[in-house]
Enzyme design. Sequence first.
Site, PDB file in Angstrom:
ATOM      1  CG  HIS A  74     -11.452  77.350  85.893  1.00  0.00           C
ATOM      2  ND1 HIS A  74     -11.416  78.227  84.827  1.00  0.00           N
ATOM      3  CD2 HIS A  74     -12.167  77.972  86.856  1.00  0.00           C
ATOM      4  CE1 HIS A  74     -12.062  79.333  85.139  1.00  0.00           C
ATOM      5  NE2 HIS A  74     -12.524  79.203  86.373  1.00  0.00           N
ATOM      6  N   GLY A 116     -14.323  82.972  83.156  1.00  0.00           N
ATOM      7  CA  GLY A 116     -13.968  84.383  83.024  1.00  0.00           C
ATOM      8  C   GLY A 116     -14.986  85.141  83.844  1.00  0.00           C
ATOM      9  CD  GLU A 117     -17.252  88.588  86.454  1.00  0.00           C
ATOM     10  OE1 GLU A 117     -16.358  88.077  87.155  1.00  0.00           O
ATOM     11  OE2 GLU A 117     -18.451  88.590  86.785  1.00  0.00           O
ATOM     12  CB  SER A 118     -20.948  85.095  83.495  1.00  0.00           C
ATOM     13  OG  SER A 118     -21.269  85.600  84.779  1.00  0.00           O
ATOM     14  NE  ARG A 171     -22.441  85.982  87.922  1.00  0.00           N
ATOM     15  CZ  ARG A 171     -22.313  87.303  88.052  1.00  0.00           C
ATOM     16  NH1 ARG A 171     -23.357  88.064  88.248  1.00  0.00           N
ATOM     17  NH2 ARG A 171     -21.112  87.850  87.993  1.00  0.00           N
ATOM     18  NE  ARG A 210     -14.919  86.848  92.308  1.00  0.00           N
ATOM     19  CZ  ARG A 210     -15.605  87.607  91.460  1.00  0.00           C
ATOM     20  NH1 ARG A 210     -15.257  87.716  90.212  1.00  0.00           N
ATOM     21  NH2 ARG A 210     -16.664  88.272  91.866  1.00  0.00           N
ATOM     22  CD  GLU A 245     -10.045  76.202  82.178  1.00  0.00           C
ATOM     23  OE1 GLU A 245     -10.830  75.278  82.439  1.00  0.00           O
ATOM     24  OE2 GLU A 245     -10.160  77.353  82.639  1.00  0.00           O
ATOM     25  CB  CYS A 268     -16.055  78.674  85.756  1.00  0.00           C
ATOM     26  SG  CYS A 268     -16.088  79.504  87.351  1.00  0.00           S
TER      27      CYS A 268
HETATM   28  N1  GLN Z   1     -17.476  84.629  89.186  1.00  0.00           N
HETATM   29  C1  GLN Z   1     -17.505  84.546  87.753  1.00  0.00           C
HETATM   30  C2  GLN Z   1     -18.884  84.921  87.191  1.00  0.00           C
HETATM   31  O1  GLN Z   1     -19.772  85.131  87.918  1.00  0.00           O
HETATM   32  C3  GLN Z   1     -17.130  83.163  87.261  1.00  0.00           C
HETATM   33  C4  GLN Z   1     -15.715  82.859  87.645  1.00  0.00           C
HETATM   34  C5  GLN Z   1     -14.967  81.983  86.686  1.00  0.00           C
HETATM   35  O2  GLN Z   1     -15.375  81.760  85.544  1.00  0.00           O
HETATM   36  N2  GLN Z   1     -13.842  81.500  87.153  1.00  0.00           N
HETATM   37  O3  GLN Z   1     -19.027  84.962  86.018  1.00  0.00           O
END
Ligand code: GLN
Length: 188
Positions: free
Chosen positions: A171, A47-49, A105, A136, A173, A78
Amino acid sequence: MASIGVLALQGDFEKHGQAIERLGHTPVPVKNGDDLKGCDRLIMPGGESTAILKLIERLDMRTVLSDFIGSHPVFGTCAGLIMLAREADRLPAPPFAAIDIRVRRNAYGRQIDSFVDTVTIDLDGQERKMEAVFIRAPKIVALGPGVTVLGRHGKDIVLVREKHVMAASFHPELTADGLLHDYFINKL
Ligand code: GLN
């Protein structure tokens, strides 16, 4: 049958639930500290950390998560890998430092920030190839002596383990191969 918590604050938690169900175990969405109580293990999803870490602080979940990570098997994918690292760049709160890795990241750059490619996994002395989805994705740029490398994409390290904590920069999953979820639930 084990109860596998999946941190469900933001990001790709539902697909992890499906992977857990395919292996005959029970996924438990974790949205607050109490949800963790009945869990045997925890997945920290992609997700987005930055967003997930902000929510962890806002929901006052840091201590309960930190205690759980210190005492139970945990798998980060991720953004989950970023949150379990010892050090990562540009985060709004410190990561959990459960694996002695330093992470950069969004390290693949804009042109190829998402791609599917073959990775080489070695969980038990037997090398296997599998497809991996990178979105990403972060890169592991340094690792300590206690960290075991379990997977590579070319020269890049993409799957690691330290004691009861494992982490992937991709990922698992999102592909049908349940190898890594099976390893996490049954062998870690
Ligand atoms: N770019 C995201 C981050 O920095 C990580 C991307 C992902 O979990 N697919 O958190």
